[in-house]
Design a protein around this motif. Structure first.
Motif, PDB file in Angstrom:
ATOM      1  N   ASN A 165      12.147   2.714 -10.854  1.00  0.00           N
ATOM      2  CA  ASN A 165      11.198   3.789 -11.118  1.00  0.00           C
ATOM      3  C   ASN A 165      10.268   3.286 -12.229  1.00  0.00           C
ATOM      4  N   PRO A 166       8.955   3.228 -12.015  1.00  0.00           N
ATOM      5  CA  PRO A 166       8.181   4.004 -11.042  1.00  0.00           C
ATOM      6  C   PRO A 166       7.764   3.271  -9.767  1.00  0.00           C
ATOM      7  N   ASP A 273      34.048  14.902  -0.053  1.00  0.00           N
ATOM      8  CA  ASP A 273      34.951  14.809   1.096  1.00  0.00           C
ATOM      9  C   ASP A 273      34.211  14.908   2.426  1.00  0.00           C
ATOM     10  N   ILE A 274      33.004  15.480   2.407  1.00  0.00           N
ATOM     11  CA  ILE A 274      32.325  15.766   3.681  1.00  0.00           C
ATOM     12  C   ILE A 274      30.938  15.130   3.798  1.00  0.00           C
ATOM     13  N   VAL A 275      30.400  14.579   2.720  1.00  0.00           N
ATOM     14  CA  VAL A 275      29.048  14.020   2.777  1.00  0.00           C
ATOM     15  C   VAL A 275      29.110  12.502   2.946  1.00  0.00           C
ATOM     16  N   ASN A 276      28.097  11.940   3.592  1.00  0.00           N
ATOM     17  CA  ASN A 276      28.006  10.499   3.760  1.00  0.00           C
ATOM     18  C   ASN A 276      26.785  10.004   2.986  1.00  0.00           C
ATOM     19  N   VAL A 277      27.015   9.339   1.868  1.00  0.00           N
ATOM     20  CA  VAL A 277      25.896   8.900   1.026  1.00  0.00           C
ATOM     21  C   VAL A 277      25.026   7.859   1.744  1.00  0.00           C
ATOM     22  N   ASN A 278      25.590   7.223   2.744  1.00  0.00           N
ATOM     23  CA  ASN A 278      24.821   6.203   3.457  1.00  0.00           C
ATOM     24  C   ASN A 278      23.710   6.799   4.315  1.00  0.00           C
ATOM     25  N   ASP A 279      23.706   8.117   4.497  1.00  0.00           N
ATOM     26  CA  ASP A 279      22.631   8.768   5.254  1.00  0.00           C
ATOM     27  C   ASP A 279      21.361   8.951   4.425  1.00  0.00           C
ATOM     28  N   LEU A 280      21.494   8.813   3.093  1.00  0.00           N
ATOM     29  CA  LEU A 280      20.362   9.116   2.218  1.00  0.00           C
ATOM     30  C   LEU A 280      19.185   8.176   2.440  1.00  0.00           C
ATOM     31  N   GLY A 281      19.469   6.898   2.649  1.00  0.00           N
ATOM     32  CA  GLY A 281      18.393   5.936   2.847  1.00  0.00           C
ATOM     33  C   GLY A 281      17.541   6.288   4.048  1.00  0.00           C
ATOM     34  N   ASN A 282      18.184   6.635   5.158  1.00  0.00           N
ATOM     35  CA  ASN A 282      17.443   7.006   6.370  1.00  0.00           C
ATOM     36  C   ASN A 282      16.638   8.274   6.156  1.00  0.00           C
ATOM     37  N   PHE A 283      17.243   9.236   5.451  1.00  0.00           N
ATOM     38  CA  PHE A 283      16.571  10.513   5.184  1.00  0.00           C
ATOM     39  C   PHE A 283      15.263  10.282   4.424  1.00  0.00           C
ATOM     40  N   TYR A 284      15.336   9.501   3.348  1.00  0.00           N
ATOM     41  CA  TYR A 284      14.143   9.282   2.534  1.00  0.00           C
ATOM     42  C   TYR A 284      13.197   8.259   3.154  1.00  0.00           C
ATOM     43  N   GLN A 285      13.714   7.367   3.977  1.00  0.00           N
ATOM     44  CA  GLN A 285      12.812   6.438   4.655  1.00  0.00           C
ATOM     45  C   GLN A 285      11.893   7.184   5.613  1.00  0.00           C
ATOM     46  N   GLN A 286      12.426   8.212   6.262  1.00  0.00           N
ATOM     47  CA  GLN A 286      11.584   9.029   7.138  1.00  0.00           C
ATOM     48  C   GLN A 286      10.484   9.703   6.332  1.00  0.00           C
ATOM     49  N   THR A 308      13.892   4.218  -3.923  1.00  0.00           N
ATOM     50  CA  THR A 308      13.532   5.429  -4.671  1.00  0.00           C
ATOM     51  C   THR A 308      12.753   6.376  -3.775  1.00  0.00           C
ATOM     52  N   TYR A 309      12.278   7.493  -4.333  1.00  0.00           N
ATOM     53  CA  TYR A 309      11.399   8.381  -3.569  1.00  0.00           C
ATOM     54  C   TYR A 309      10.014   8.464  -4.212  1.00  0.00           C
ATOM     55  N   PHE A 310       9.554   7.276  -4.670  1.00  0.00           N
ATOM     56  CA  PHE A 310       8.235   7.172  -5.286  1.00  0.00           C
ATOM     57  C   PHE A 310       7.357   6.182  -4.536  1.00  0.00           C
ATOM     58  N   GLN A 311       6.082   6.541  -4.416  1.00  0.00           N
ATOM     59  CA  GLN A 311       5.096   5.684  -3.771  1.00  0.00           C
ATOM     60  C   GLN A 311       3.987   5.385  -4.767  1.00  0.00           C
ATOM     61  N   VAL A 312       3.759   4.107  -5.039  1.00  0.00           N
ATOM     62  CA  VAL A 312       2.669   3.702  -5.925  1.00  0.00           C
ATOM     63  C   VAL A 312       1.427   3.413  -5.092  1.00  0.00           C
ATOM     64  N   ALA A 313       0.289   3.867  -5.591  1.00  0.00           N
ATOM     65  CA  ALA A 313      -0.982   3.670  -4.889  1.00  0.00           C
ATOM     66  C   ALA A 313      -2.013   3.066  -5.838  1.00  0.00           C
ATOM     67  N   PHE A 358       7.452  11.475  -3.088  1.00  0.00           N
ATOM     68  CA  PHE A 358       7.430  11.988  -1.717  1.00  0.00           C
ATOM     69  C   PHE A 358       8.717  12.722  -1.345  1.00  0.00           C
ATOM     70  N   ALA A 359       9.505  13.110  -2.345  1.00  0.00           N
ATOM     71  CA  ALA A 359      10.705  13.921  -2.100  1.00  0.00           C
ATOM     72  C   ALA A 359      10.304  15.387  -1.958  1.00  0.00           C
ATOM     73  N   LYS A 360       9.467  15.642  -0.986  1.00  0.00           N
ATOM     74  CA  LYS A 360       8.940  16.984  -0.747  1.00  0.00           C
ATOM     75  C   LYS A 360       9.049  17.299   0.746  1.00  0.00           C
ATOM     76  N   ASP A 361       8.950  18.576   1.090  1.00  0.00           N
ATOM     77  CA  ASP A 361       8.975  18.925   2.508  1.00  0.00           C
ATOM     78  C   ASP A 361       7.677  18.470   3.169  1.00  0.00           C
ATOM     79  N   ASP A 362       7.723  18.372   4.496  1.00  0.00           N
ATOM     80  CA  ASP A 362       6.574  17.819   5.227  1.00  0.00           C
ATOM     81  C   ASP A 362       5.309  18.634   5.009  1.00  0.00           C
TER      82      ASP A 362
END
Length: 375
Positions: A165-166, A273-286, A308-313, A358-362
């Motif tokens: 970050n950043p 016990d019920i969450v899969n942290v490995n899904d996070l990368g795919n979620f934020y990549q989308q 991360t969930y940051f985009q530099v421009a 970009f950690a925001k809704d569409d």
């Protein structure tokens, strides 16, 4: 007389305040605006009526410590002792503060790699130690020649942030080879590894200090449930360190907060016990890909984002303004709040880069893109 005379209101506070005043879309601060996992809120609702509201042990709720040890084994194939090598903290920031206060002494030096998050420097200054700020390369990789030339017998700690970050940059195997080589040359040097975005990486898999056995006895890692599970307001994270270092960190932690919010520790323990942290990368990549796609026809040049969930421009094709002036005008004239990258540098280096979250809704991202296309 102020102990921190050069530290004022953070840029994050300034930009969020401006976003509220001008009713702008806030892509400045790094927090999600979408709902928390319903399974987690249901766990909290159930726990609220149970006997979970008193102090937990100082190090943390024992079942949660055990599950972090399991998570570390599953993620990195590293075995850690949950009793002696893990500490639950009031957010990653408290973990960083407690670590620096515990392990760095007056007049010692700490390497910080710029651009850097703003919570690193203050605890160094508060103990009259010396922050040594070294700029990363233009592509935000570590400049090992500069780093090596800045380390000496007074250097106690090097702070690394990966994923970064950043900028969204991630470290390579070669970077860790160079870090190990440096630490071989300085036997008293420790590494504080800020890995709060460890589960948010994309095409390249995250490389951690946990992957490097040579570093285990001299590294302190910082993790964040707030970042991983979109619950930043809970302010809960954890530290992993060898017992001889952890004993010192715990001494500071017990007088900062003693123990961390009990119901959040119980809830996260059940949730693991019920969450899969490995899904996070795919979620934020989308989300990353969606945001980049809707801005591809804009005049902004989007830099690579590896984690991360940051985009530099880069806005240099749009304006010659410095980045602070440009981000303020972005709020007032175009209705979008971002963060100027120069504020992450000790020397104020201005490459005309700004950071979006970009950690925001569409819907939010689409509205922001509509405004940014007008630039």
């Amino acid at each position: 007389m102020s102990k921190l005379p050069n530290i004022g209101t953070s840029i994050f506070t300034v930009m969020s305040k401006m976003a509220a005043e001008y009713n702008a879309i806030n892509l400045s601060q790094g927090f999600p605006n979408f709902p928390v996992d319903k399974r987690l809120t249901e766990i909290v609702a159930k726990l609220a009526s149970e006997n979970v509201h008193q102090y937990t042990p100082m190090s943390g709720y024992p079942p949660l410590l055990d599950k972090i040890a399991t998570l570390t084994q599953q993620s990195y194939q590293r075995t850690v002792n949950p009793t002696d090598e893990i500490l639950i903290t009031a957010g990653a920031t408290e973990g960083i503060f407690a670590t620096i206060q515990a392990l760095v002494n007056t007049n010692e030096e700490v390497i910080i790699l710029d651009p850097s998050y703003d919570c690193y420097e203050a605890p160094i200054l508060l103990i009259n130690a010396k922050p040594i700020r070294i700029s990363l390369n233009d592509d935000f990789s570590p400049n090992w020649e500069k780093i090596a030339s800045s380390v000496n017998e007074k250097t106690k700690l090097i702070i690394i942030n990966n994923p970064h970050n950043p900028t969204g940059k991630t470290w390579s195997t070669t970077d860790f080879d160079q870090l190990e080589k440096l630490m071989d040359s300085y036997p008293n040097l420790l590494v504080l590894s800020d890995e709060v975005y460890e589960y948010i990486t994309f095409e390249k898999a995250h490389i951690s200090v946990h992957h490097r056995p040579k570093l285990w006895n001299r590294s302190i890692s910082i993790s964040s449930f707030g970042k991983s599970f979109h619950i930043t307001g809970w302010k809960i994270g954890y530290v992993i360190a060898p017992e001889h270092l952890m004993n010192e960190i715990k001494k500071v932690h017990q007088f900062l907060v003693f123990s961390v919010n009990s119901i959040s520790q119980r809830a996260i323990s059940d949730y693991l016990d019920i969450v899969n942290v490995n899904d996070l990368g795919n979620f934020y990549q989308q989300k990353r890909d969606f945001f980049r796609n809707i801005l591809k026809e804009s005049k902004l040049e989007l830099l690579p984002c590896e984690g991360t969930y940051f985009q530099v421009a880069d806005y240099s094709k749009i304006s010659d303004e410095d980045d602070i002036t440009f981000t303020k005008r972005l709020v007032t004239a175009f209705g979008v709040a971002a963060i100027p990258i120069s504020t992450f540098y000790a020397n104020g280096k201005d490459a005309q880069y700004i950071r979006f979250c970009f950690a925001k809704d569409d819907e939010t991202l689409l509205k922001a893109a509509e405004c940014l296309m007008k630039l």
